[in-house]
Design a protein around this motif. Structure first.
Motif, mmCIF file in Angstrom:
data_model
loop_
_atom_site.group_PDB
_atom_site.id
_atom_site.type_symbol
_atom_site.label_atom_id
_atom_site.label_comp_id
_atom_site.label_asym_id
_atom_site.label_seq_id
_atom_site.Cartn_x
_atom_site.Cartn_y
_atom_site.Cartn_z
ATOM 1 N N SER A 106 -19.415 45.348 -9.416
ATOM 2 C CA SER A 106 -20.007 44.524 -10.453
ATOM 3 C C SER A 106 -18.991 43.605 -11.118
ATOM 4 O O SER A 106 -17.935 44.028 -11.560
ATOM 5 C CB SER A 106 -20.652 45.409 -11.511
ATOM 6 N N GLY A 107 -19.319 42.336 -11.168
ATOM 7 C CA GLY A 107 -18.484 41.363 -11.845
ATOM 8 C C GLY A 107 -19.078 40.967 -13.183
ATOM 9 O O GLY A 107 -18.637 40.002 -13.791
ATOM 10 N N LEU A 108 -20.088 41.716 -13.630
ATOM 11 C CA LEU A 108 -20.623 41.446 -14.968
ATOM 12 C C LEU A 108 -19.558 41.817 -15.988
ATOM 13 O O LEU A 108 -18.822 42.784 -15.792
ATOM 14 C CB LEU A 108 -21.864 42.298 -15.224
ATOM 15 N N LEU A 109 -19.480 41.053 -17.068
ATOM 16 C CA LEU A 109 -18.521 41.402 -18.113
ATOM 17 C C LEU A 109 -19.156 42.498 -18.968
ATOM 18 O O LEU A 109 -20.183 42.270 -19.605
ATOM 19 C CB LEU A 109 -18.168 40.176 -18.953
ATOM 20 N N PRO A 110 -18.574 43.696 -18.964
ATOM 21 C CA PRO A 110 -19.246 44.846 -19.569
ATOM 22 C C PRO A 110 -19.370 44.758 -21.087
ATOM 23 O O PRO A 110 -20.142 45.498 -21.676
ATOM 24 C CB PRO A 110 -18.384 46.035 -19.159
ATOM 25 N N TRP A 111 -18.598 43.859 -21.722
ATOM 26 C CA TRP A 111 -18.675 43.741 -23.183
ATOM 27 C C TRP A 111 -19.704 42.696 -23.601
ATOM 28 O O TRP A 111 -19.836 42.387 -24.777
ATOM 29 C CB TRP A 111 -17.309 43.394 -23.770
ATOM 30 N N MET A 112 -20.407 42.138 -22.640
ATOM 31 C CA MET A 112 -21.438 41.166 -22.977
ATOM 32 C C MET A 112 -22.792 41.697 -22.522
ATOM 33 O O MET A 112 -22.885 42.376 -21.495
ATOM 34 C CB MET A 112 -21.178 39.840 -22.271
ATOM 35 N N LEU A 120 -23.047 32.579 -19.307
ATOM 36 C CA LEU A 120 -21.671 32.134 -19.076
ATOM 37 C C LEU A 120 -21.566 30.747 -18.450
ATOM 38 O O LEU A 120 -20.799 29.903 -18.901
ATOM 39 C CB LEU A 120 -20.935 33.135 -18.170
ATOM 40 N N ARG A 123 -22.550 27.790 -20.849
ATOM 41 C CA ARG A 123 -22.084 27.839 -22.239
ATOM 42 C C ARG A 123 -21.678 26.479 -22.790
ATOM 43 O O ARG A 123 -21.576 26.298 -23.992
ATOM 44 C CB ARG A 123 -20.932 28.831 -22.368
ATOM 45 N N TYR A 151 -26.458 46.183 -22.479
ATOM 46 C CA TYR A 151 -25.139 46.020 -21.886
ATOM 47 C C TYR A 151 -25.190 46.524 -20.443
ATOM 48 O O TYR A 151 -25.998 47.389 -20.123
ATOM 49 C CB TYR A 151 -24.099 46.798 -22.696
ATOM 50 N N HIS A 153 -23.601 48.627 -18.714
ATOM 51 C CA HIS A 153 -23.549 50.068 -18.427
ATOM 52 C C HIS A 153 -24.854 50.769 -18.753
ATOM 53 O O HIS A 153 -25.046 51.928 -18.388
ATOM 54 C CB HIS A 153 -22.372 50.726 -19.151
ATOM 55 N N ARG A 167 -26.985 35.370 -13.121
ATOM 56 C CA ARG A 167 -25.852 34.637 -13.680
ATOM 57 C C ARG A 167 -25.338 33.598 -12.684
ATOM 58 O O ARG A 167 -24.923 32.505 -13.072
ATOM 59 C CB ARG A 167 -24.737 35.628 -14.017
ATOM 60 N N ARG B 148 -9.350 44.813 -15.117
ATOM 61 C CA ARG B 148 -9.709 44.615 -13.705
ATOM 62 C C ARG B 148 -9.567 43.138 -13.339
ATOM 63 O O ARG B 148 -10.062 42.256 -14.043
ATOM 64 C CB ARG B 148 -11.151 45.055 -13.457
ATOM 65 N N ILE B 150 -10.994 41.433 -11.298
ATOM 66 C CA ILE B 150 -12.276 40.780 -11.037
ATOM 67 C C ILE B 150 -12.706 39.954 -12.262
ATOM 68 O O ILE B 150 -13.287 38.878 -12.112
ATOM 69 C CB ILE B 150 -13.322 41.851 -10.676
ATOM 70 N N TYR B 151 -12.382 40.429 -13.478
ATOM 71 C CA TYR B 151 -12.812 39.691 -14.670
ATOM 72 C C TYR B 151 -12.078 38.357 -14.783
ATOM 73 O O TYR B 151 -12.651 37.374 -15.240
ATOM 74 C CB TYR B 151 -12.599 40.533 -15.931
ATOM 75 N N VAL B 154 -13.827 36.120 -12.362
ATOM 76 C CA VAL B 154 -15.060 35.599 -12.961
ATOM 77 C C VAL B 154 -14.715 34.441 -13.892
ATOM 78 O O VAL B 154 -15.363 33.394 -13.879
ATOM 79 C CB VAL B 154 -15.820 36.713 -13.724
ATOM 80 N N PHE B 158 -16.049 30.569 -13.481
ATOM 81 C CA PHE B 158 -16.841 29.832 -14.469
ATOM 82 C C PHE B 158 -15.981 28.865 -15.273
ATOM 83 O O PHE B 158 -16.356 28.464 -16.378
ATOM 84 C CB PHE B 158 -17.576 30.809 -15.392
ATOM 85 N N PRO B 172 -11.822 41.314 -25.675
ATOM 86 C CA PRO B 172 -12.832 42.374 -25.568
ATOM 87 C C PRO B 172 -12.462 43.465 -24.572
ATOM 88 O O PRO B 172 -12.802 44.624 -24.782
ATOM 89 C CB PRO B 172 -14.103 41.638 -25.125
ATOM 90 N N SER B 247 -19.289 46.167 -29.922
ATOM 91 C CA SER B 247 -18.501 45.404 -28.956
ATOM 92 C C SER B 247 -17.308 46.198 -28.464
ATOM 93 O O SER B 247 -16.649 45.815 -27.520
ATOM 94 C CB SER B 247 -18.045 44.086 -29.578
ATOM 95 N N TRP B 250 -18.393 49.520 -25.412
ATOM 96 C CA TRP B 250 -18.794 49.336 -24.018
ATOM 97 C C TRP B 250 -17.976 50.191 -23.080
ATOM 98 O O TRP B 250 -18.399 50.555 -22.005
ATOM 99 C CB TRP B 250 -18.676 47.867 -23.598
ATOM 100 N N VAL B 253 -18.853 54.784 -21.670
ATOM 101 C CA VAL B 253 -20.175 54.811 -21.042
ATOM 102 C C VAL B 253 -20.788 56.192 -21.211
ATOM 103 O O VAL B 253 -20.129 57.178 -21.011
ATOM 104 C CB VAL B 253 -20.062 54.452 -19.542
#
Lengths: 272, 253
Positions: A106-112, A120, A123, A151, A153, A167, B148, B150-151, B154, B158, B172, B247, B250, B253
């Protein structure tokens, strides 16, 4: 944003990738030693590929053959050692929001939240109302209505993949790269996700490069299957699959023949 | 019901036992109040300190120094940690220096601190800053290194600007792993303030201990110690509440 011009066209010419081994060789004497320090390790060996706009191409190959490296180079996350990659006639020069990458994990940002993640790519839009509408539209397409403020998770694996798909799609990318996007999903969810990607592809007609090691997945989904050899990867097979969806191997001898051919090419038999 | 038992009733058992052991020791040794005050004598002293406002005055003085020193450490330590975590060359340059400075106890800086900053709040705040600064920098660098990759991909995909990468990815992402470091740093800062106040100041709980010892009021010494413990628990609670913010949560989990 092409005006009738072909968008999402990819041309790969004489692409090579190697890296220099940094680890020292193992101290244990070995009949067949691995790469020694300073040796060149070839990953991709003269890959030539042209992908027209709107094609859904599945790249198949044995584990560790360089599929991911190839796609990362085309997407601009990695650089080739030799050769060139053009998208829409322009050399690839780093990642771009025209080509969205859907990651293996998963490349989703977990804090969003889901909504913030889908937002994203939009924006910088001035019209916030229009932006919110588009975000909602794509959340709707991937069937996540009601989960906008969750979120990642808090979502199941399949829902996370769908959120990431939304996304990627909301920015209306010219090319979508998917690196084993269904890895780790259970069997039923995988099948549903395949269907969603096929439907979505028929609907938006974007170029999709889809990496998988699942032969049947490739045969069911792709307009075209490209088989990579073991490392250093060369293209062993490149076939178009004209069959219409839904595809059923048992009713389509031609498709079944292709499937057998791919299995043979990868050196395995599915009938055990 | 169990939550309540676990959260309040069970922990208070431990304190009851502590009081009992204290009282029994007092009876067994028979030491005078000038050497070993009983719980009741300490309580009487505590009442005097509260009534006169002495305890409040000194507690506020200590808390002020800890808060100021700790905030300074956060204000300088977190950005520096983010910068060094991100900029690998800078990390390579400074890593050994940080590892060299870190094991030097803040107390070892006392002579220099007094010399440089004179008498008053400043040297104490400086020592508290030192005690929290290095653990925070190191924890932040580790947290940034642990994001990670990967972030970041991302972010590149973008077209994030450097500012967006910092505010939407790095900050975050490091908040959950930073929380334990904040808790530990506040704990260390609270430890150090007592020592710092034994020099060069005329207020604070550390001063109260030193001053009471000079007056041979061991009951006051114990009362100050109790106040330090109680405030320590409260500080820890405050910081651990921070990790419940949405915030930040997260990561759990």
């Amino acid at each position: 944003m092409g005006l009738g011009v072909a968008v999402g066209h990819i041309l790969v010419e004489n692409l090579h990738k190697w890296f220099v081994e940094r680890r020292s060789a193992s101290r244990i004497a070995d009949e067949n030693p691995g790469p020694a320090k300073g040796d060149r390790v070839f990953v991709l060996n003269d890959i030539n590929l042209e992908i027209p706009d709107g094609e859904l191409v599945c790249i198949l190959g044995p584990s560790g053959c360089g599929k991911t490296t190839f796609v990362r180079i085309v997407a601009g996350f990695d650089t080739p050692t030799a050769g060139k990659v053009l998208t829409d006639g322009k050399p690839v020069n780093g990642p771009s929001s025209d080509n969205i990458f859907v990651f293996q994990h998963s490349g989703l940002l977990p804090w969003m939240t889901v909504r913030e993640n889908v937002m994203l790519g939009l924006r910088r839009m001035k019209d916030r109302k229009l932006m919110a509408e588009k975000v909602q539209e794509y959340i709707d397409i991937v069937d996540l209505v009601g989960f906008e403020d969750h979120y990642p998770h808090q979502l199941s694996g399949g829902m996370q993949r769908r959120a990431e798909l939304a996304r990627a799609l909301v920015v209306n990318p010219e090319i979508l790269f998917m690196d084993e996007p269904f890895a780790g999903l259970d069997f039923l969810t995988r099948i549903k996700m395949r269907e969603e990607v096929i439907n979505m592809h028929e609907f938006i007609q974007k170029t999709i490069i889809f990496i998988t090691h699942d032969i049947d997945e490739a045969m069911i989904m792709a307009d075209r299957v490209v088989v990579f050899s073991d490392r250093p990867a060369v293209i062993k097979m490149d076939v178009k699959i004209p069959a219409r969806h839904p595809r059923d191997f048992s009713c389509d001898p031609e498709l079944e023949g292709l499937r057998r051919q791919v299995y043979t090419e990868l050196g395995v038999h599915y009938a055990l | 019901m169990w939550e309540r038992t676990k959260g309040f009733i069970l922990p208070s058992f431990a304190f009851v036992i502590l009081l009992a052991v204290w009282q029994v020791t007092k009876i067994a040794t028979g030491w005078s109040v000038a050497v070993f005050p009983s719980p009741l004598e300490a309580a009487a002293g505590m009442w005097e300190l509260i009534k006169e406002g002495t305890l409040l005055k000194h507690s506020v003085a200590s808390l002020f120094r800890v808060t100021l020193g700790f905030y300074l450490a956060v204000i300088f330590g977190l950005p520096l940690g983010i910068l060094l975590g991100w900029w690998k060359t800078g990390q390579a340059i400074t890593n050994s220096l940080i590892q060299f400075l870190r094991p030097i106890s803040p107390l070892a800086w006392i002579p220099l601190a007094v010399l440089w900053f004179g008498i008053g709040d400043k040297p104490a705040v400086f020592l508290i800053f030192l005690s929290s600064f290095f653990p925070l920098v190191v924890a932040t660098i580790t947290a940034v290194n642990g994001i990670r990759s990967i972030y970041f991909q991302v972010a590149a995909n973008f077209n994030f600007s450097a500012f967006e990468t910092a505010t939407k990815i790095i900050i975050p992402a490091i908040l959950p792993p930073i929380m334990p470091a904040l808790r530990i740093s506040v704990g260390i800062a609270w430890l150090v303030v007592v020592a710092a106040e034994m020099i060069a100041v005329k207020s604070g709980l550390g001063f109260l201990i030193l001053d009471s010892r000079n007056a041979l009021r061991m009951d006051y010494v114990m009362d100050a110690m109790i106040a330090i413990g109680v405030i320590g628990i409260c500080l820890d609670r405050v910081i651990s509440q921070l990790s419940r913010i949405k915030s930040v949560s997260w990561g759990s989990v």
